[in-house]
Design a protein around this motif. Structure first.
Motif, short mmCIF file in Angstrom:
data_model
loop_
_atom_site.label_atom_id
_atom_site.label_comp_id
_atom_site.label_asym_id
_atom_site.label_seq_id
_atom_site.Cartn_x
_atom_site.Cartn_y
_atom_site.Cartn_z
N PHE A 1 1.62 97.35 22.22
CA PHE A 1 1.05 96.00 22.39
C PHE A 1 -0.12 96.04 23.37
O PHE A 1 -1.17 95.45 23.11
CB PHE A 1 2.13 95.04 22.91
CG PHE A 1 3.14 94.61 21.88
CD1 PHE A 1 3.14 95.14 20.60
CD2 PHE A 1 4.11 93.67 22.19
CE1 PHE A 1 4.06 94.74 19.65
CE2 PHE A 1 5.04 93.25 21.25
CZ PHE A 1 5.02 93.79 19.98
N CYS A 2 0.07 96.72 24.49
CA CYS A 2 -0.97 96.74 25.52
C CYS A 2 -2.22 97.46 25.03
O CYS A 2 -3.35 97.04 25.31
CB CYS A 2 -0.44 97.41 26.79
SG CYS A 2 0.82 96.42 27.65
N GLY B 1 -0.75 98.48 31.18
CA GLY B 1 -1.57 97.58 30.35
C GLY B 1 -2.23 96.49 31.17
O GLY B 1 -3.42 96.19 30.98
N LEU B 2 -1.49 95.89 32.09
CA LEU B 2 -2.06 94.84 32.94
C LEU B 2 -3.17 95.39 33.82
O LEU B 2 -4.17 94.71 34.09
CB LEU B 2 -0.95 94.23 33.81
CG LEU B 2 0.13 93.42 33.07
CD1 LEU B 2 1.29 93.11 34.00
CD2 LEU B 2 -0.45 92.15 32.48
N GLN C 1 -2.76 93.26 23.54
CA GLN C 1 -1.77 92.19 23.46
C GLN C 1 -0.82 92.23 24.65
O GLN C 1 0.39 92.21 24.50
CB GLN C 1 -0.97 92.34 22.15
CG GLN C 1 -1.79 92.24 20.89
CD GLN C 1 -2.05 90.79 20.51
OE1 GLN C 1 -1.36 89.90 20.95
NE2 GLN C 1 -3.06 90.58 19.69
N CYS C 2 -1.39 92.30 25.85
CA CYS C 2 -0.56 92.36 27.06
C CYS C 2 0.29 91.11 27.22
O CYS C 2 1.42 91.18 27.72
CB CYS C 2 -1.44 92.57 28.29
SG CYS C 2 -1.82 94.30 28.61
N ASP C 3 -0.23 89.96 26.82
CA ASP C 3 0.54 88.72 26.94
C ASP C 3 1.80 88.77 26.08
O ASP C 3 2.87 88.33 26.50
CB ASP C 3 -0.32 87.51 26.53
CG ASP C 3 -1.38 87.19 27.57
OD1 ASP C 3 -1.25 87.67 28.71
OD2 ASP C 3 -2.36 86.49 27.23
N LYS C 4 1.66 89.34 24.88
CA LYS C 4 2.82 89.46 23.99
C LYS C 4 3.81 90.47 24.56
O LYS C 4 5.04 90.27 24.47
CB LYS C 4 2.37 89.87 22.58
CG LYS C 4 3.47 89.78 21.55
CD LYS C 4 2.94 89.87 20.14
CE LYS C 4 2.23 88.62 19.73
NZ LYS C 4 3.15 87.45 19.63
N VAL D 1 -2.88 89.88 39.44
CA VAL D 1 -1.94 88.80 39.76
C VAL D 1 -0.60 89.05 39.07
O VAL D 1 0.48 89.01 39.69
CB VAL D 1 -2.52 87.43 39.34
CG1 VAL D 1 -1.47 86.34 39.52
CG2 VAL D 1 -3.77 87.11 40.14
N LYS D 2 -0.67 89.35 37.76
CA LYS D 2 0.56 89.61 37.01
C LYS D 2 1.20 90.95 37.41
O LYS D 2 2.41 91.10 37.35
CB LYS D 2 0.29 89.59 35.50
CG LYS D 2 0.31 88.20 34.91
CD LYS D 2 0.39 88.22 33.39
CE LYS D 2 0.62 86.83 32.84
NZ LYS D 2 0.70 86.83 31.34
N MET D 3 0.37 91.91 37.80
CA MET D 3 0.92 93.19 38.25
C MET D 3 1.80 92.96 39.48
O MET D 3 2.94 93.47 39.55
CB MET D 3 -0.20 94.18 38.58
CG MET D 3 -0.93 94.73 37.38
SD MET D 3 -2.21 95.95 37.82
CE MET D 3 -1.22 97.43 37.99
N ASN D 4 1.30 92.18 40.44
CA ASN D 4 2.07 91.90 41.65
C ASN D 4 3.30 91.06 41.34
O ASN D 4 4.37 91.26 41.92
CB ASN D 4 1.19 91.20 42.69
CG ASN D 4 0.15 92.13 43.29
OD1 ASN D 4 0.43 93.30 43.54
ND2 ASN D 4 -1.05 91.63 43.52
N LEU D 5 3.14 90.12 40.40
CA LEU D 5 4.27 89.28 40.00
C LEU D 5 5.37 90.12 39.36
O LEU D 5 6.57 89.93 39.65
CB LEU D 5 3.79 88.20 39.03
CG LEU D 5 4.86 87.24 38.48
CD1 LEU D 5 5.57 86.50 39.62
CD2 LEU D 5 4.22 86.23 37.51
#
Length: 678
Positions: free
Chosen positions: A268-269, A302-303, A273-276, A310-314
């Motif tokens: 996906f990444c 992928g992120l 399609q990282c969101d998926k 932001v998402k990596m840290n999350l």
């Protein structure tokens, strides 16, 4: 199901192989023989009678029918297995069929035919063809195939890529006997033959709640081995279809394992399609799936490619909350991407958190090197050096070749060549092996800062120690000598490079062409051009411009014309530099007709003359005393072309006007020059 399959598979004969791992899935085994006081003695007795009697005489033997009738169906299987050949087993089949009353003999006949298949599988090198011939015979005789016989046939036909025959066996199998193992085999064969839609339809049947053959972990392995394989022959299955499959499996209590989840997230990444991938990971977590570190690492990678820190840290925070332990790879991914985008301070924070926070993960040499390289890339090589010292004192890993190379490169790029060389000596002292990258890094730094002689000395020293140079080594040196106008040394290195069996790259050829042209050795430059083309490289516009400029300086307009034609054949269009070079040449010769013709061609090619173009014409007119023509070009330049004249052009015109007794016009130009800020 039988009608559904026949509808789906009414297609031309295709073949496939069976998934390797299926050999590990257990076959349904026949139940143990029921206790019998006669079985142990009856079977040897029958074998003796059969082996000592001509098959044509079996019907007239008074004992044989009685003995055979006394056997259970599974005992018939045991008896048939003990016969020497498939032909003998087939003779037994025909005898039982003709002597034992129907339908009592149906089960026994099916088991005897199973033994026929087993014998044939062992006897024939081309067993698939023989098995299919026997399968057709069993159908003609209206004998149902046992589940084990069907499994045997399906596996062998799958190995022989006989997919249509595989389907025929499945159709012939009693629906009540079909099981997950057999359906898995069929799905695998269909996938490997590229019949993706047929396979997915059959998988949909498995996923129905009332099916007698629900999917299992082997089903997951079969499906995703095919769908995630690169370059496979089936149609492309998009991310949405894979996403739904994973959730469908989960609804049946089969959560894809960490290996497959990691592979799916990676796919996906890579497809953007990282969101998926993010949604899938969280969906499986909410369904109670056992998400492991490897899958989170794949999503982090992928992120990182999308710079989504932001998402990596999350995700890192969520891993902590859910008890998914990050490892050195997890932090390596985060720190690597932070360093790539020059967020070195954040990378250092993550590093400290990794070592001294809740995680207490020991960094490895790769992570240290990543941070040291990141610091050097942003000009903080002193901090990189301190981190290497910390690495020596605090960690179990020690600096390696890559560690030193990163630091040497950092100091050399900063112009601190001596510091770079000191690190090189420390590297040798510590017993860390230097490599060609170390050599190239030092050579590049030395050459960039004018220390070409010292670079050559180092090159010789390293060669004496047995370190072999590569293409990059020679490219650095050859380019430097060409830039320093030491063409003879550059050619010598070029010849040495060829003798070492190394193939020069385009940069080496272009450097030589430029150096030889600048030195006026156009014949030698032409030879290098020929060698470059023979090596499969093509000149770019810059190289053609260098050649044209060289030929102009040598007054070889025939060569200029030839080079322009060659440029056209190569599919390249002259640029502004090309035209300016040619125009300047004609102007220097006082050939204004050709100069203006070249300028018109330049404009027709969509190129706007610049200050260099006008300057060449103005200078040429001034040299020959045609001051009015020079002024006309100047006025045209200022008004219609809207190209601002520079100080050089003003000075040329003012000087020429003064020499021709036109001081008032010269003074007017001076005022104009001041008004324009010249």
């Amino acid at each position: 199901m039988r009608l559904l399959l026949r509808h789906h598979f009414a297609k031309p004969h295709t073949r496939t192989t069976v998934l390797r791992r299926l050999s590990a899935e257990p076959h349904p085994s026949p139940p143990p023989l029921p206790p019998s006081s006669t079985t142990s003695s009856t079977i040897p007795q029958i074998l003796s009678l059969i082996q000592n009697t001509d098959p044509n005489d079996w019907p007239t033997n008074p004992e044989l029918p009685t003995l055979l009738s006394s056997l259970s169906p599974l005992s018939h299987l045991k008896l048939a297995r003990q016969l020497p050949t498939s032909q003998n087993a087939l003779q037994l089949f025909h005898h039982v069929k003709s002597t034992v009353p129907q339908p009592d003999a149906t089960s026994s006949l099916s088991f005897i035919f199973q033994a026929v298949f087993e014998h044939a599988l062992r006897e024939h090198s081309d067993s698939a063809s023989k098995l299919y011939e026997l399968f057709v015979l069993s159908k003609d005789e209206k004998i149902p195939v046992t589940i084990n016989a069907a499994t045997l046939l399906i596996k062998r036909f799958g190995q022989a890529r006989m997919v249509q025959e595989f389907v025929q066996v499945f159709d012939a199998l009693d629906p009540d006997l079909r099981n997950t193992h057999v359906v898995n085999l069929l799905i695998d064969a269909l996938l490997k033959s590229g019949r993706i839609d047929d396979a997915l339809k059959l998988l949909d049947e498995m996923l129905k709640s009332d099916t007698g053959y629900p999917p299992n972990n082997n089903t997951v392995d079969i499906v995703f081995t095919a769908l995630l394989k690169r370059g496979w022959g089936g149609r492309c299955v998009n991310e949405e279809e894979i996403y739904k499959l994973v959730l469908n499996f989960s609804e049946h209590g089969i959560v894809v394992n960490s290996f497959w989840l990691t592979q799916i997230i990676t796919k996906f990444c890579r497809s953007g399609q990282c969101d998926k991938a993010w949604d899938l990971l969280h969906e499986l977590t909410s369904l109670g799936g056992d998400v492991e570190t490897a899958s989170c690492n794949a999503l982090l990678t992928g992120l990182g490619r999308e710079h989504n820190f932001v998402k990596m840290n999350l995700l890192m925070e969520e891993m902590k909350e859910k008890g998914i332990p990050p490892n050195v790879v997890t932090f390596g991914i985060l720190i690597n991407h932070l360093c790539k985008f020059y967020r070195v301070d954040q990378a250092l924070e993550a590093f400290e958190k990794m070592k001294d926070g809740d995680f207490r993960i020991e960094p490895d040499v790769v992570l240290y090197n990543t941070l040291i390289d990141g610091l050097c890339k942003v000009g903080r090589q002193e901090e990189g050096l301190k981190l290497m010292e910390r690495m020596r004192l605090e960690s179990k890993c020690k600096p390696n070749t890559i560690t030193y190379n990163c630091l040497i490169d950092g100091f050399c790029k900063a112009g601190e060549i001596e510091r770079g060389h000191e690190l090189f000596e420390l590297m040798n002292k510590d017993g860390v092996e230097s490599n060609v990258v170390t050599l190239n890094t030092l050579l590049d730094g030395m050459c960039r800062h004018g220390r070409v002689s010292r670079a050559v000395e180092l090159f010789s020293e390293m060669q004496e120690k047995g370190l072999k140079a590569n293409v990059i080594t020679y490219t650095i040196l050859i380019t430097s000598f060409c830039s320093a106008n030491n063409i003879s040394k550059a050619i010598k290195l070029f010849d040495e490079m060829l003798e070492c069996g190394l193939s020069p790259d385009a940069l080496v050829y272009n450097s030589l062409i430029s150096g030889l042209s600048q030195a006026g050795r156009m014949d030698d430059a032409s030879i290098i051009v020929s060698k470059m083309k023979e090596a499969g490289f093509y000149l770019d516009v810059l190289s053609y411009n260098i050649l044209i400029s060289g030929f102009c300086r040598k007054n070889k307009m025939d060569k200029v014309s030839e080079t322009l034609k060659d440029m056209e054949h190569a599919g390249l269009k002259p640029d502004r530099v090309t035209y300016n070079t040619v125009i300047s040449y004609f102007c220097s010769k006082g050939d204004f007709a050709h100069a203006h013709r070249a300028m018109k061609k330049m404009i027709s090619d969509g190129l706007v003359p610049n200050v260099v173009t006008y300057g060449a014409l103005i200078h040429a007119y001034c040299v020959v005393g045609k001051i009015e023509d020079a002024m006309k070009i100047f006025r045209d330049m200022s008004s219609s072309s809207k190209v601002s004249p520079n100080t050089v052009i003003y000075n040329m015109l003012i000087d020429s006007l003064c020499k021709n007794g036109k001081e008032e016009v010269a003074l007017s130009l001076m005022d104009d020059m001041k008004d324009r800020g010249g």
